[in-house]
Design an enzyme around this catalytic site. Sequence first.
Site, PDB file in Angstrom:
ATOM      1  CG  ASP B   7      -1.801   1.199   1.305  1.00 14.76           C
ATOM      2  OD1 ASP B   7      -2.300   1.611   0.247  1.00 14.76           O
ATOM      3  OD2 ASP B   7      -1.996   1.717   2.411  1.00 14.76           O
ATOM      4  CD  GLU B  68      -4.026   2.297  -3.436  1.00  9.11           C
ATOM      5  OE1 GLU B  68      -3.997   1.934  -2.257  1.00  9.11           O
ATOM      6  OE2 GLU B  68      -4.298   3.454  -3.783  1.00  9.11           O
ATOM      7  CG  ASP B 141      -1.081   3.306   6.677  1.00  6.97           C
ATOM      8  OD1 ASP B 141      -1.452   3.420   7.857  1.00  6.97           O
ATOM      9  OD2 ASP B 141      -0.883   4.246   5.919  1.00  6.97           O
TER      10      ASP B 141
END
Lengths: 194, 194
Positions: B7, B68, B141
């Site tokens: 992420d 991502e 996160d």
Amino acid sequence: MLILGVDPGLTRCGVGVIEAGASRRLSFVHVDVIRSKPEQPQDLRLLTIYNGLCAKFDRFIPDVVSIERVFAQENRSTVLGTAQVAGLAMLAAAQRGIPTALHTPSEVKLAITGNGMAPKAQVENMVMRILSLNEPPKPADAADALAQAICHALRPAGAIQGGEREEHLTAAQRQWAVAMQKARRGRGGIKRDM
Amino acid sequence: MLILGVDPGLTRCGVGVIEAGASRRLSFVHVDVIRSKPEQPQDLRLLTIYNGLCAKFDRFIPDVVSIERVFAQENRSTVLGTAQVAGLAMLAAAQRGIPTALHTPSEVKLAITGNGMAPKAQVENMVMRILSLNEPPKPADAADALAQAICHALRPAGAIQGGEREEHLTAAQRQWAVAMQKARRGRGGIKRDM
């Protein structure tokens, strides 16, 4: 002082190297474009550009690397790839302990032509004159990389980046700071996260 | 198969590792957040995150790194830093010959909850259930990084990315492709340059 300018791009990444001598005399050292193939996966393209940048940094061992500052506002479809390549250039410099500087296209145009909105041809013409070249560096990405390096050399000593204290500036530094602020306003402000 | 999810973020970069076994049984391996200090120069922050990612890749030697996918349209002030960290993750994987996959937040939510617009809490809840965790991974996160890895594991075999040919899909693959297209439309389309 050896200055290496980077015009970041995923398909073509320009690299220009100049020597800034006494009395701000600038001379041409090297210009090239590192390429990656659009049909390749993104990760391999980034690796190709990174390896190319590392090879340049190791060959010339610049005192500073000057990189185009990328804006999120720019709605070009390539902006993320451009930002990523700028990030790779910062990484490669940091890994070698070489300081980096970021200059916006407006700052570059202003430093070289006196006009932050100068057309591309005018900037190229001035790059040729400043570096005493007989013909314009090609392709255009290469000229932009040299312009990045020249901008860093020509900025007033101790030029103030936005947000720094301006109390103790010389007249030339103040003039530069004001012009920078104007150029920034014209672009909707500087993104500090980049 | 060991899947490492990333992420991306410049201040906090989540890393989640899962093992995908037979019958798509997924188990938790590792979760962490790599941090850099906002007061540091950008180049040193990128170096810190890159070194942290390399250390994780070398420790776990994942079979694939799932990252991502960042959108230029997102007008968050952090989007360029996020894109740069995603680029560093791709670079670190490519340097090790590890394949990378990119999944949008909508794809992740869809794969994990069946709803591409699912709220964060629902995704976290499903991450816990899928990995048989007794409490939610923290900070948030970290949960997103695990969700990235889970998404990659749960996507239908041979899941089609937008733009590929769809003639020879199974029913499940077609369903996935349609849902992906919907999720993409909801985000204004996928930027292919990222």
